[in-house]
Design an enzyme around this catalytic site. Structure first.
Site, PDB file in Angstrom:
ATOM      1  N   ASP A  26       0.843  -1.193   0.000  1.00  0.00           N
ATOM      2  CA  ASP A  26       0.000   0.000   0.000  1.00  0.00           C
ATOM      3  C   ASP A  26       0.879   1.243   0.000  1.00  0.00           C
ATOM      4  OD1 ASP A  26      -1.900   1.953   0.424  1.00  0.00           O
ATOM      5  OD2 ASP A  26      -2.075   1.545   2.580  1.00  0.00           O
ATOM      6  N   ASP A  30      -3.925   4.000   2.657  1.00  0.00           N
ATOM      7  CA  ASP A  30      -5.349   3.801   2.955  1.00  0.00           C
ATOM      8  C   ASP A  30      -5.641   2.387   3.476  1.00  0.00           C
ATOM      9  OD1 ASP A  30      -5.106   2.270   0.711  1.00  0.00           O
ATOM     10  OD2 ASP A  30      -6.729   3.242  -0.419  1.00  0.00           O
ATOM     11  N   ASP A  34      -1.996  -1.166  -3.673  1.00  0.00           N
ATOM     12  CA  ASP A  34      -2.302  -0.423  -4.900  1.00  0.00           C
ATOM     13  C   ASP A  34      -1.186  -0.619  -5.928  1.00  0.00           C
ATOM     14  OD1 ASP A  34      -0.285   1.288  -3.838  1.00  0.00           O
ATOM     15  OD2 ASP A  34      -1.827   2.308  -2.650  1.00  0.00           O
ATOM     16  N   ASP A 103      -6.106 -10.431 -14.999  1.00  0.00           N
ATOM     17  CA  ASP A 103      -7.151 -11.371 -14.635  1.00  0.00           C
ATOM     18  C   ASP A 103      -8.380 -11.023 -15.471  1.00  0.00           C
ATOM     19  OD1 ASP A 103      -8.668 -13.248 -12.996  1.00  0.00           O
ATOM     20  OD2 ASP A 103      -7.159 -12.851 -11.453  1.00  0.00           O
ATOM     21  N   ASP A 211     -10.650 -16.316 -15.303  1.00  0.00           N
ATOM     22  CA  ASP A 211     -11.386 -16.764 -14.126  1.00  0.00           C
ATOM     23  C   ASP A 211     -12.537 -17.713 -14.506  1.00  0.00           C
ATOM     24  OD1 ASP A 211     -11.664 -16.042 -11.180  1.00  0.00           O
ATOM     25  OD2 ASP A 211     -13.706 -15.633 -11.865  1.00  0.00           O
ATOM     26  N   GLU A 269      -8.476 -20.852 -15.832  1.00  0.00           N
ATOM     27  CA  GLU A 269      -8.776 -21.370 -14.492  1.00  0.00           C
ATOM     28  C   GLU A 269     -10.038 -22.201 -14.601  1.00  0.00           C
ATOM     29  OE1 GLU A 269      -9.960 -20.265  -9.952  1.00  0.00           O
ATOM     30  OE2 GLU A 269     -11.055 -19.567 -11.680  1.00  0.00           O
ATOM     31  N   HIS A 341      -4.859 -17.008  -4.188  1.00  0.00           N
ATOM     32  CA  HIS A 341      -5.633 -16.182  -3.263  1.00  0.00           C
ATOM     33  C   HIS A 341      -6.895 -16.895  -2.768  1.00  0.00           C
ATOM     34  CE1 HIS A 341      -7.443 -15.845  -7.147  1.00  0.00           C
ATOM     35  NE2 HIS A 341      -8.523 -15.298  -6.620  1.00  0.00           N
ATOM     36  N   ASP A 342      -7.154 -18.115  -3.269  1.00  0.00           N
ATOM     37  CA  ASP A 342      -8.332 -18.880  -2.841  1.00  0.00           C
ATOM     38  C   ASP A 342      -7.968 -20.067  -1.949  1.00  0.00           C
ATOM     39  OD1 ASP A 342      -9.950 -17.278  -4.482  1.00  0.00           O
ATOM     40  OD2 ASP A 342      -9.790 -18.656  -6.179  1.00  0.00           O
TER      41      ASP A 342
END
Ligand code: TEU
Length: 571
Positions: A26, A30, A34, A103, A211, A269, A341-342
Site C-alpha cells: 500500500d 489507505d 495499490d 485477470d 477466471d 482457471e 488467493h483462494d
C-alpha cells in the site's frame, strides 16, 4: 525466452508470480494495496527471477468479492490507481524483462456494471438477454420460498438465483448476488468481451488468466441438480462445468483475440476440469488456451462432508499429480501451484508451519516446481508465509467464508465450532493477509490500518529478513526458478513417479535425452530411507539441490528434506 519448441511456447520454461494487489503493498496509506505499491516492489520480483506477473483484478469494482466483481472492464479502480499508473507499471515490468498478464473475469460482471444495470431495467431492455433471467418455478409465486428456477446452490452459500422485485424474475449468479452470470449464448456478449480483451492487448499486456472460464457455457435448459440429504441446495455443475459450447467459445475467442499476436499467455482457471478435457482445452492444434489451472491436487484434503477437515494422504496426492503428469505427457499443458488467493497457505496445509517451517516450505517448492508444467508462486509463498491465527467469524472478511458460514450454521444447523475449524484451516483469507515486507508495524505493508490484519509472525517471517539470509525460502525459490531456466530436463523431460505407495516420500524422475533428474521429498518429520532400485547409481550422482545444511547420506532423508540429483546416462 524462446525455446526449441518455438517462440509461442516460451511459457513452458517460465515461472509465473501472482500478485493479489489488495494485499501486496500500500503506497498511499489507505490500508489497501495499490499499483504504486507494486511498482515499488518490482525489484523483489526481478530478484526472484520470475518471468510473468499475474495481477488479480484491479478494475473498478464494488469489491464485493475483492475485485472479482467488475463494474468497468476498461479502467482501474481508484483505490488501486489509474490507467496512467497502470501503464507505468506495465512499462517498468517490461523494462525488467518480465511480462504482465491480467485477470479476465467474464463468467460474470458486477451487478453495478452498466451492462447489468441496463439488463435489469426491464424485460424489453436490449441487454435483457445478456444475462440469465428466468421466471419463478412453474406454478409458484414470484419470490416465494423454493420458487427459484433451479435448486442450485451458489459457491458462496445460498441459492444461485436472486429475485428482482421490479420484474418478478430471477437472475443467475453462480457466485455472489452481486456477480450476475453473463449469457455467452448471446453473440453480442462474446463480441463485447473480445473487443475488451483486444483493447488490453493493444495496450501492451501479455495475456490473461481467465477466471472460471470453463463455466461460461451453460446448458440453456438449466436442469435441476441432485439434492444430497441434509443440504439446502444442489450442485448444478453438470449444467455449467465444461458446458456444451465451451470449446466452440474458447476457439472463437482464440481466433478473435489471440490469433496473429506473438508471445502471449492464456491460462484457463477451470474448477472441475478433468484430465481428458484439459487435453482438449490445451492441445495447441485446437487453439483454445495455453494451459489449464486445475484443482484436483488442492481437493485431496476435502471429503464428501464439506465441514470436516480430512488429513492429507500423500499417496492420494501423488496419485492425482501422477494422473495429470501422465495424461498431459504428450499433448497439453498444466499449471503447477500450491497457493493462490483462494487457497490456504501450503506450508500450513501440506507442510509443518512450526519447527520445520523453512525446511518444509522449501521441500514443497522443489517437489512442485520440478514437475512438468508451468509453476506459479503466490505472493508470500517465497517467504514461507503461513495461515493466519483467525479465532472467530468476526476475524474473516471473505464473502465466501461469511456466506458459507451463514448457510451451514443458520440453514443447515451445523455447529459453529465445526464450521470455524474448517474455515481456519481452509478459508481464503489465510492467503489474503498482507504481504510481510519487514518487521516494522503492519509488516511494512501500509502506514495506515490494513484492511485485513497482518499476521503477527511478520516479526520473524518477512522479505527483508529472507533476502538477507542465504538459507531462506526466498533464495531456495530463486534457485528453483533458475533451475527451470537452465535445465531443459525440468521443462521437457519425461516424468516417472517412483514409490507411489509410500506415505512419507514423494519421489520422481525427469528424463530428457541423456540427462536424468531424481527428486525426493520427505513429507514427514521422521528420518526415512528411500529404497530405490538403482540406489547405488543415484547415491553417487551430482546433488543439484537440497534444503538442509549437511548433504544427505545416500538417499536417507531427514525431516522435511528434499534432494534433487542429476546424472548423465550412457545411451
Ligand atoms: O475462483 C473460482 C473458484 O472455483 C472458487 O470457487 C474457488 O475454488 C473457491 O473459492 C475456493 O474455496 C475464482 C477466483 O479465483 C475467486 O477468487 C473468485 O471468488 C471466483 O472465481 C469468482 O470470480
Amino acid at each position: 525466452m524462446t525455446d526449441a519448441w518455438g517462440p509461442n511456447r516460451w511459457w513452458k520454461s517460465a515461472v509465473v508470480y501472482q500478485i493479489y494487489p489488495r494485499s501486496f503493498a500500500d503506497a498511499d496509506g489507505d490500508g489497501m494495496g495499490d499499483l504504486r505499491g507494486v511498482i515499488g516492489h518490482l525489484d523483489h520480483l526481478q530478484g526472484l527471477g520470475v518471468d510473468v506477473l499475474w495481477l488479480s483484478p484491479v478494475y473498478p469494482s464494488p469489491q464485493d468479492d475483492n475485485g472479482y466483481d467488475i463494474s468497468d472492464y476498461q479502467d482501474i479502480d481508484p483505490a488501486f490507481g489509474d490507467l496512467d499508473t497502470f501503464d507505468e507499471l506495465l512499462a517498468a515490468t517490461h523494462a525488467r524483462g518480465m511480462k504482465l498478464i491480467m485477470d479476465l473475469v467474464v463468467n460474470h460482471t458486477s451487478d453495478e456494471h452498466p451492462w447489468f444495470v441496463e439488463s435489469r431495467s426491464g424485460p424489453d431492455s436490449p441487454k435483457r438477454d445478456w444475462y440469465w433471467w428466468r421466471p419463478p418455478r412453474d406454478g409458484m409465486a414470484p419470490g416465494a420460498p423454493g420458487a427459484e428456477p433451479t435448486n442450485w446452490g451458489s459457491y458462496f452459500g445460498g441459492s444461485t438465483w436472486a429475485f428482482d422485485d421490479a420484474t418478478g424474475e430471477y437472475y443467475l449468479h453462480l457466485f455472489s448476488r452481486k456477480q450476475p452470470d453473463l449469457n455467452w449464448e448471446n453473440p453480442e456478449v462474446r463480441q463485447a468481451v473480445y473487443a475488451m480483451m483486444r483493447w488490453w492487448l493493444d495496450r501492451g499486456v501479455d495475456g490473461f488468466r481467465m477466471d472460471v472460464i470453463n463455466h461460461i457455457s451453460k446448458d440453456p435448459a438449466l436442469p435441476d441438480g441432485e439434492l444430497p440429504m441434509g443440504t439446502a441446495y444442489a450442485n448444478g455443475g453438470a449444467a455449467f462445468l465444461n458446458g456444451p459450447r465451451i470449446h466452440e467459445f474458447l476457439h472463437e475467442m482464440h481466433q478473435e483475440v489471440f490469433a496473429g499476436r506473438d508471445a502471449l499467455l492464456s491460462v484457463g482457471e477451470m474448477p472441475g476440469v478433468t484430465v481428458e478435457q484439459a487435453k482438449l482445452y490445451t492441445d495447441p492444434d485446437r487453439q483454445e488456451v495455453d494451459m489449464v489451472f486445475q484443482f484436483d491436487h488442492v481437493s485431496v484434503d476435502r471429503g464428501p462432508d464439506p465441514w470436516a477437515v480430512v488429513p492429507l494422504r500423500l499417496t492420494l496426492l501423488k496419485a492425482v499429480f501422477g494422473r495429470w503428469q501422465a495424461g498431459l505427457a504428450d499433448v497439453g499443458w498444466n499449471s503447477l501451484y500450491w497457493n493462490n488467493h483462494d487457497q490456504p497457505r501450503a506450508v500450513s496445509r501440506y507442510g509443518d508451519d512450526g519447527r520445520y517451517r523453512v525446511a518444509s516450505a522449501k521441500m514443497l517448492g522443489a517437489v512442485l516446481h520440478l514437475h512438468r508444467g508451468t509453476p506459479y508462486v503466490y505472493q508470500g509463498e517465497e517467504l514461507g508465509m503461513t495461515n493466519a491465527p483467525f479465532r472467530d467469524i468476526g476475524d474473516f472478511r471473505d464473502i465466501e467464508a461469511l456466506g458459507q458460514y451463514a448457510q451451514a450454521v443458520e440453514k443447515e444447523g451445523r455447529s459453529p465450532e465445526d464450521v470455524l475449524s474448517v474455515l481456519r484451516a481452509r478459508g481464503r483469507d489465510n492467503a489474503r493477509t498482507p504481504m510481510q515486507w519487514d518487521d516494522s508495524a503492519h509488516a511494512g505493508f501500509t502506514t495506515g490500518t490494513p484492511w485485513l490484519a497482518v499476521n503477527p509472525n511478520h516479526k520473524e517471517i518477512n522479505a527483508a529478513a529472507a533476502v538477507a539470509d542465504p538459507d531462506s525460502v526466498y533464495h531456495f525459490y530463486r534457485r528453483l526458478v533458475e533451475l527451470r531456466h537452465t535445465e531443459p530436463a525440468v521443462v521437457h523431460g519425461d516424468f516417472r513417479m517412483l514409490l507411489p505407495h509410500h506415505e512419507q516420500l514423494y519421489a520422481y524422475t525427469r528424463r530428457l535425452d541423456d540427462t536424468e533428474l531424481l527428486v525426493i521429498g520427505n513429507f514427514s518429520a521422521e528420518v526415512v530411507r528411500a529404497e530405490l532400485e538403482d540406489a547405488a547409481a543415484w547415491a553417487s550422482a551430482e546433488l543439484v539441490l537440497t534444503n538442509v545444511a549437511t548433504p544427505p547420506e545416500s538417499l536417507t532423508l531427514g525431516p522435511w528434506q528434499v534432494i534433487v540429483h542429476r546424472r548423465r546416462l550412457s545411451r
